[in-house]
Scaffold this motif. Structure first.
Motif, PDB file in Angstrom:
ATOM      1  N   TYR A   1       0.805  -1.209   0.000  1.00  0.00           N
ATOM      2  CA  TYR A   1       0.000   0.000   0.000  1.00  0.00           C
ATOM      3  C   TYR A   1       0.842   1.264   0.000  1.00  0.00           C
ATOM      4  N   ARG A   2       1.957   1.253   0.711  1.00  0.00           N
ATOM      5  CA  ARG A   2       2.811   2.446   0.679  1.00  0.00           C
ATOM      6  C   ARG A   2       3.374   2.670  -0.719  1.00  0.00           C
ATOM      7  N   ARG A   3       3.855   1.603  -1.367  1.00  0.00           N
ATOM      8  CA  ARG A   3       4.435   1.758  -2.700  1.00  0.00           C
ATOM      9  C   ARG A   3       3.379   2.191  -3.720  1.00  0.00           C
ATOM     10  N   GLU A   4       2.163   1.667  -3.575  1.00  0.00           N
ATOM     11  CA  GLU A   4       1.109   2.084  -4.508  1.00  0.00           C
ATOM     12  C   GLU A   4       0.699   3.538  -4.270  1.00  0.00           C
ATOM     13  N   ALA A   5       0.675   3.952  -3.013  1.00  0.00           N
ATOM     14  CA  ALA A   5       0.401   5.362  -2.734  1.00  0.00           C
ATOM     15  C   ALA A   5       1.478   6.236  -3.368  1.00  0.00           C
ATOM     16  N   GLU A   6       2.726   5.821  -3.220  1.00  0.00           N
ATOM     17  CA  GLU A   6       3.829   6.587  -3.799  1.00  0.00           C
ATOM     18  C   GLU A   6       3.776   6.576  -5.322  1.00  0.00           C
ATOM     19  N   ARG A   7       3.340   5.464  -5.906  1.00  0.00           N
ATOM     20  CA  ARG A   7       3.205   5.410  -7.368  1.00  0.00           C
ATOM     21  C   ARG A   7       2.155   6.421  -7.841  1.00  0.00           C
ATOM     22  N   HIS A   8       1.048   6.515  -7.111  1.00  0.00           N
ATOM     23  CA  HIS A   8       0.028   7.494  -7.467  1.00  0.00           C
ATOM     24  C   HIS A   8       0.547   8.915  -7.268  1.00  0.00           C
ATOM     25  N   TYR A   9       1.328   9.131  -6.227  1.00  0.00           N
ATOM     26  CA  TYR A   9       1.980  10.435  -6.066  1.00  0.00           C
ATOM     27  C   TYR A   9       2.793  10.782  -7.314  1.00  0.00           C
TER      28      TYR A   9
ATOM     29  N   ARG B   1      -1.872  14.419   4.627  1.00  0.00           N
ATOM     30  CA  ARG B   1      -1.494  13.278   5.468  1.00  0.00           C
ATOM     31  C   ARG B   1      -0.249  12.568   4.930  1.00  0.00           C
ATOM     32  N   ALA B   2       0.515  13.248   4.093  1.00  0.00           N
ATOM     33  CA  ALA B   2       1.688  12.610   3.489  1.00  0.00           C
ATOM     34  C   ALA B   2       2.680  12.119   4.533  1.00  0.00           C
ATOM     35  N   SER B   3       2.784  12.810   5.667  1.00  0.00           N
ATOM     36  CA  SER B   3       3.736  12.380   6.699  1.00  0.00           C
ATOM     37  C   SER B   3       3.339  11.055   7.317  1.00  0.00           C
ATOM     38  N   LEU B   4       2.063  10.710   7.247  1.00  0.00           N
ATOM     39  CA  LEU B   4       1.603   9.408   7.730  1.00  0.00           C
ATOM     40  C   LEU B   4       1.697   8.356   6.628  1.00  0.00           C
ATOM     41  N   VAL B   5       1.388   8.760   5.405  1.00  0.00           N
ATOM     42  CA  VAL B   5       1.483   7.837   4.271  1.00  0.00           C
ATOM     43  C   VAL B   5       2.928   7.385   4.078  1.00  0.00           C
ATOM     44  N   ARG B   6       3.859   8.343   4.149  1.00  0.00           N
ATOM     45  CA  ARG B   6       5.283   8.051   3.991  1.00  0.00           C
ATOM     46  C   ARG B   6       5.958   8.169   5.367  1.00  0.00           C
ATOM     47  N   LYS B   7       5.472   7.345   6.267  1.00  0.00           N
ATOM     48  CA  LYS B   7       5.932   7.375   7.659  1.00  0.00           C
ATOM     49  C   LYS B   7       7.462   7.333   7.738  1.00  0.00           C
ATOM     50  N   GLY B   8       8.013   8.215   8.596  1.00  0.00           N
ATOM     51  CA  GLY B   8       9.448   8.230   8.813  1.00  0.00           C
ATOM     52  C   GLY B   8      10.206   9.212   7.951  1.00  0.00           C
TER      53      GLY B   8
ATOM     54  N   ALA C   1      11.091  12.937   6.908  1.00  0.00           N
ATOM     55  CA  ALA C   1      11.018  14.281   7.471  1.00  0.00           C
ATOM     56  C   ALA C   1      10.314  15.252   6.526  1.00  0.00           C
ATOM     57  N   ASP C   2      10.506  15.081   5.236  1.00  0.00           N
ATOM     58  CA  ASP C   2       9.873  15.929   4.217  1.00  0.00           C
ATOM     59  C   ASP C   2       9.228  14.994   3.201  1.00  0.00           C
ATOM     60  N   PRO C   3       8.045  14.479   3.521  1.00  0.00           N
ATOM     61  CA  PRO C   3       7.491  13.369   2.732  1.00  0.00           C
ATOM     62  C   PRO C   3       7.187  13.688   1.278  1.00  0.00           C
ATOM     63  N   LEU C   4       6.959  14.942   0.942  1.00  0.00           N
ATOM     64  CA  LEU C   4       6.660  15.296  -0.449  1.00  0.00           C
ATOM     65  C   LEU C   4       7.888  15.762  -1.219  1.00  0.00           C
ATOM     66  N   ALA C   5       9.057  15.747  -0.581  1.00  0.00           N
ATOM     67  CA  ALA C   5      10.283  16.223  -1.243  1.00  0.00           C
ATOM     68  C   ALA C   5      10.579  15.498  -2.560  1.00  0.00           C
ATOM     69  N   PRO C   6      10.369  14.174  -2.650  1.00  0.00           N
ATOM     70  CA  PRO C   6      10.650  13.488  -3.924  1.00  0.00           C
ATOM     71  C   PRO C   6       9.633  13.819  -5.025  1.00  0.00           C
ATOM     72  N   PHE C   7       8.584  14.543  -4.663  1.00  0.00           N
ATOM     73  CA  PHE C   7       7.508  14.869  -5.603  1.00  0.00           C
ATOM     74  C   PHE C   7       7.316  16.390  -5.601  1.00  0.00           C
TER      75      PHE C   7
ATOM     76  N   ARG D   1       4.456  21.485  -4.434  1.00  0.00           N
ATOM     77  CA  ARG D   1       4.089  22.846  -4.810  1.00  0.00           C
ATOM     78  C   ARG D   1       2.579  23.017  -4.855  1.00  0.00           C
ATOM     79  N   LEU D   2       1.883  22.028  -5.434  1.00  0.00           N
ATOM     80  CA  LEU D   2       0.421  22.097  -5.480  1.00  0.00           C
ATOM     81  C   LEU D   2      -0.148  22.160  -4.070  1.00  0.00           C
ATOM     82  N   PHE D   3       0.330  21.278  -3.205  1.00  0.00           N
ATOM     83  CA  PHE D   3      -0.187  21.268  -1.838  1.00  0.00           C
ATOM     84  C   PHE D   3       0.028  22.620  -1.169  1.00  0.00           C
ATOM     85  N   GLU D   4       1.197  23.195  -1.350  1.00  0.00           N
ATOM     86  CA  GLU D   4       1.504  24.478  -0.710  1.00  0.00           C
ATOM     87  C   GLU D   4       0.655  25.608  -1.276  1.00  0.00           C
TER      88      GLU D   4
END
Length: 234
Positions: A131-139, A170-177, A179-185, A190-193
């Protein structure tokens, strides 16, 4: 008047943001899902699936009172009712495609990623990875689409951006651990901000703040949130 059935979670937050953006008059009706209030007969009459959000529009089509459930259906309904945040008519096929991408993919996989990392018993490594990898794939799919764009559809803010914002928070929970969960995306970040900086967001986050929602995840909470894990009572 919109009666808005709410619990502070990603999908209801989307509706809170839309209502705050548009200034539609609404009444917030708390549904404490940790206490199982979503399973009450009165609420099931509004959403047979027993989930929030749901709304009742006392001034629906033809002046009739109508119910609408599922966050995506509610966003579409309210956008059509108000004529706001739908983008251009020629972009409507693209808008619906991304709304359903979020509704059927990014949102559910994010939710399951959170569940198996934070709630499920230890030892569910396969499910955590899946589920984490699929969430990241959708990201990544959405991040790639956003290259050179400020918004998901067309050149303006729409309900697709509102829908994505709900779960990206909720990206910090989706990509638990991380520090900057949206940094690779970076495009997704930018959209979220962009959305998160809108004045209406503060109002959306304040919805229900004065209600004492249950915060303890005890046995009652587990049975209320995950009833299919327990045998039915006779």
């Amino acid at each position: 008047m919109i009666r808005f059935y709410f619990h502070p979670a990603p999908n209801p937050l989307k509706i809170a943001l839309f209502l705050e953006e548009t200034g539609l008059p609404y009444e917030t009706i708390p549904v404490d899902t940790r206490k199982g209030e979503q399973h009450a007969t009165a609420f099931r009459d509004i959403n047979p699936n027993g989930k929030v959000p749901a709304i009742v529009d006392t001034e629906g089509p033809g002046g009739r009172e109508v119910r609408v459930f599922d966050s995506t259906a509610i966003l579409i309904y309210l956008a059509e009712k108000t004529g706001k945040f739908l983008g251009l008519p020629e972009d409507r096929p693209e808008l619906f495609s991304w709304l359903l991408f979020i509704a059927s993919g990014l949102g559910p996989f994010s939710g399951q990623a959170v569940h198996f990392q934070l709630v499920a018993p230890d030892g569910s490594n396969y499910a955590v990875n899946r589920y984490r990898r699929e969430a990241e794939r959708h990201y990544q799919v959405l991040n790639d689409h956003l290259e050179g764009r400020d918004f998901i559809v067309g050149s303006t803010y729409t309900i697709a951006d509102i829908s994505a914002w709900g779960w990206l928070g909720r990206a910090s929970l989706v990509r638990k651990g991380q520090a900057d969960p949206l940094a690779p995306f970076p495009n997704l970040k930018r959209l979220f901000e962009i959305v998160d900086a809108r004045p209406a967001v503060a109002g959306a986050r304040a919805v229900g703040k004065y209600h004492d929602f249950k915060k303890v995840d005890d046995e009652e909470t587990k049975r209320a949130l995950f009833p299919s894990n327990y045998p039915p009572t006779s």
